[in-house]
Design a protein around this motif. Structure first.
Motif, PDB file in Angstrom:
ATOM      1  N   ARG A  91      42.098  29.662  -1.502  1.00  0.00           N
ATOM      2  CA  ARG A  91      41.252  29.611  -0.300  1.00  0.00           C
ATOM      3  C   ARG A  91      41.628  30.618   0.771  1.00  0.00           C
ATOM      4  O   ARG A  91      40.796  30.971   1.593  1.00  0.00           O
ATOM      5  CB  ARG A  91      41.282  28.216   0.309  1.00  0.00           C
ATOM      6  CG  ARG A  91      40.630  27.200  -0.590  1.00  0.00           C
ATOM      7  CD  ARG A  91      40.424  25.934   0.139  1.00  0.00           C
ATOM      8  NE  ARG A  91      39.830  24.965  -0.757  1.00  0.00           N
ATOM      9  CZ  ARG A  91      39.251  23.877  -0.362  1.00  0.00           C
ATOM     10  NH1 ARG A  91      39.170  23.593   0.900  1.00  0.00           N
ATOM     11  NH2 ARG A  91      38.743  23.048  -1.222  1.00  0.00           N
ATOM     12  N   GLN A  92      42.873  31.030   0.800  1.00  0.00           N
ATOM     13  CA  GLN A  92      43.285  31.913   1.881  1.00  0.00           C
ATOM     14  C   GLN A  92      43.633  33.312   1.406  1.00  0.00           C
ATOM     15  O   GLN A  92      43.133  34.291   1.934  1.00  0.00           O
ATOM     16  CB  GLN A  92      44.467  31.306   2.636  1.00  0.00           C
ATOM     17  CG  GLN A  92      44.099  30.030   3.343  1.00  0.00           C
ATOM     18  CD  GLN A  92      45.268  29.403   4.053  1.00  0.00           C
ATOM     19  OE1 GLN A  92      46.363  29.946   4.086  1.00  0.00           O
ATOM     20  NE2 GLN A  92      45.048  28.244   4.630  1.00  0.00           N
ATOM     21  N   LEU A  93      44.484  33.407   0.418  1.00  0.00           N
ATOM     22  CA  LEU A  93      44.974  34.710  -0.011  1.00  0.00           C
ATOM     23  C   LEU A  93      43.855  35.587  -0.573  1.00  0.00           C
ATOM     24  O   LEU A  93      43.856  36.794  -0.360  1.00  0.00           O
ATOM     25  CB  LEU A  93      46.091  34.531  -1.040  1.00  0.00           C
ATOM     26  CG  LEU A  93      47.084  35.673  -1.168  1.00  0.00           C
ATOM     27  CD1 LEU A  93      47.727  36.001   0.167  1.00  0.00           C
ATOM     28  CD2 LEU A  93      48.140  35.339  -2.187  1.00  0.00           C
ATOM     29  N   THR A  94      42.897  34.975  -1.233  1.00  0.00           N
ATOM     30  CA  THR A  94      41.828  35.761  -1.858  1.00  0.00           C
ATOM     31  C   THR A  94      40.887  36.409  -0.846  1.00  0.00           C
ATOM     32  O   THR A  94      40.213  37.380  -1.181  1.00  0.00           O
ATOM     33  CB  THR A  94      41.001  34.890  -2.820  1.00  0.00           C
ATOM     34  OG1 THR A  94      40.508  33.756  -2.111  1.00  0.00           O
ATOM     35  CG2 THR A  94      41.832  34.449  -4.001  1.00  0.00           C
ATOM     36  N   VAL A  95      40.827  35.895   0.374  1.00  0.00           N
ATOM     37  CA  VAL A  95      39.920  36.481   1.378  1.00  0.00           C
ATOM     38  C   VAL A  95      40.592  37.572   2.209  1.00  0.00           C
ATOM     39  O   VAL A  95      39.937  38.259   2.986  1.00  0.00           O
ATOM     40  CB  VAL A  95      39.329  35.398   2.318  1.00  0.00           C
ATOM     41  CG1 VAL A  95      38.505  34.412   1.515  1.00  0.00           C
ATOM     42  CG2 VAL A  95      40.401  34.714   3.122  1.00  0.00           C
ATOM     43  N   ILE A  96      41.899  37.742   2.020  1.00  0.00           N
ATOM     44  CA  ILE A  96      42.630  38.784   2.750  1.00  0.00           C
ATOM     45  C   ILE A  96      42.554  40.075   1.941  1.00  0.00           C
ATOM     46  O   ILE A  96      42.816  40.071   0.738  1.00  0.00           O
ATOM     47  CB  ILE A  96      44.108  38.373   2.957  1.00  0.00           C
ATOM     48  CG1 ILE A  96      44.170  37.075   3.780  1.00  0.00           C
ATOM     49  CG2 ILE A  96      44.907  39.481   3.626  1.00  0.00           C
ATOM     50  CD1 ILE A  96      45.549  36.453   3.826  1.00  0.00           C
ATOM     51  N   PRO A  97      42.213  41.183   2.569  1.00  0.00           N
ATOM     52  CA  PRO A  97      42.173  42.459   1.833  1.00  0.00           C
ATOM     53  C   PRO A  97      43.525  42.743   1.160  1.00  0.00           C
ATOM     54  O   PRO A  97      44.588  42.467   1.720  1.00  0.00           O
ATOM     55  CB  PRO A  97      41.883  43.482   2.930  1.00  0.00           C
ATOM     56  CG  PRO A  97      41.238  42.705   4.029  1.00  0.00           C
ATOM     57  CD  PRO A  97      41.846  41.340   3.974  1.00  0.00           C
ATOM     58  N   LYS A  98      43.462  43.274  -0.045  1.00  0.00           N
ATOM     59  CA  LYS A  98      44.678  43.523  -0.837  1.00  0.00           C
ATOM     60  C   LYS A  98      45.738  44.300  -0.068  1.00  0.00           C
ATOM     61  O   LYS A  98      46.925  44.015  -0.187  1.00  0.00           O
ATOM     62  CB  LYS A  98      44.341  44.255  -2.131  1.00  0.00           C
ATOM     63  CG  LYS A  98      43.733  43.375  -3.171  1.00  0.00           C
ATOM     64  CD  LYS A  98      43.558  44.107  -4.485  1.00  0.00           C
ATOM     65  CE  LYS A  98      42.951  43.181  -5.510  1.00  0.00           C
ATOM     66  NZ  LYS A  98      42.880  43.784  -6.826  1.00  0.00           N
ATOM     67  N   ALA A  99      45.329  45.245   0.721  1.00  0.00           N
ATOM     68  CA  ALA A  99      46.281  46.078   1.465  1.00  0.00           C
ATOM     69  C   ALA A  99      47.102  45.266   2.477  1.00  0.00           C
ATOM     70  O   ALA A  99      48.199  45.669   2.852  1.00  0.00           O
ATOM     71  CB  ALA A  99      45.542  47.201   2.184  1.00  0.00           C
ATOM     72  N   HIS A 100      46.604  44.123   2.875  1.00  0.00           N
ATOM     73  CA  HIS A 100      47.281  43.324   3.905  1.00  0.00           C
ATOM     74  C   HIS A 100      47.888  42.021   3.371  1.00  0.00           C
ATOM     75  O   HIS A 100      48.551  41.302   4.128  1.00  0.00           O
ATOM     76  CB  HIS A 100      46.290  42.981   5.023  1.00  0.00           C
ATOM     77  CG  HIS A 100      45.712  44.187   5.673  1.00  0.00           C
ATOM     78  ND1 HIS A 100      46.440  45.019   6.500  1.00  0.00           N
ATOM     79  CD2 HIS A 100      44.467  44.714   5.598  1.00  0.00           C
ATOM     80  CE1 HIS A 100      45.669  46.004   6.913  1.00  0.00           C
ATOM     81  NE2 HIS A 100      44.463  45.856   6.378  1.00  0.00           N
ATOM     82  N   ARG A 101      47.681  41.715   2.115  1.00  0.00           N
ATOM     83  CA  ARG A 101      48.137  40.426   1.562  1.00  0.00           C
ATOM     84  C   ARG A 101      49.641  40.232   1.664  1.00  0.00           C
ATOM     85  O   ARG A 101      50.095  39.162   2.038  1.00  0.00           O
ATOM     86  CB  ARG A 101      47.701  40.289   0.106  1.00  0.00           C
ATOM     87  CG  ARG A 101      46.261  39.954  -0.028  1.00  0.00           C
ATOM     88  CD  ARG A 101      45.872  39.696  -1.459  1.00  0.00           C
ATOM     89  NE  ARG A 101      44.420  39.635  -1.539  1.00  0.00           N
ATOM     90  CZ  ARG A 101      43.745  39.712  -2.651  1.00  0.00           C
ATOM     91  NH1 ARG A 101      44.361  39.852  -3.801  1.00  0.00           N
ATOM     92  NH2 ARG A 101      42.433  39.658  -2.614  1.00  0.00           N
TER      93      ARG A 101
END
Length: 140
Positions: free
Chosen positions: A74-84
């Protein structure tokens, strides 16, 4: 199927009880746990939260693996890969992984030794995780 397992009641042998009912109705665990006082580690099924509100001394404690899964999906997937890798969600997952890594080292220990090591090694990790989570709580 409701499954109950003793953890610290009996140090030499643990009890696993399989309590079969035709439904997943909340009345089954409510009745079984009505006189229970202590921590109950659960899968997060809503009925345990209700029992916690109803029964004095009953504390519902979800498995961290469910929290980790929820954060990932729910959370990690909505964060752009560059900022995860710098996100709070990523750091929480790493803290949970550290707790499970340390817990995995305790498999061969007796119940008493496991409890001692959990207090010495794992409790500080869990305390740090919760301190981090509290720091993240939004203020109203």
């Amino acid at each position: 199927m409701w499954v109950y397992r003793s953890e610290h009641l009996y140090t030499d042998k643990q009890i696993v009880l399989y309590d079969y009912h035709k439904t997943r109705n909340s009345s089954h665990p409510r009745e079984f746990l009505s006189n229970y006082s202590g921590i109950c580690v659960t899968d997060g099924y809503q009925v345990y939260h209700t029992i916690e509100k109803e029964c004095r001394g009953f504390t519902d404690c979800r498995l961290l693996v469910h929290a980790r899964k929820e954060i990932r999906t729910r959370q990690l997937t909505v964060i752009p890969k560059a900022h995860r890798n710098k996100s709070d969600a990523f750091l929480v997952i790493k803290q949970i992984q550290a707790i499970y890594r340390e817990e995995g080292k305790l498999n061969e220990l007796s119940s008493e030794e496991r409890l001692t090591q959990r207090q010495l090694v794992i409790k500080p990790l869990v305390d740090a995780l919760f301190a981090y989570l509290k720091k993240m709580e939004p203020t109203v």
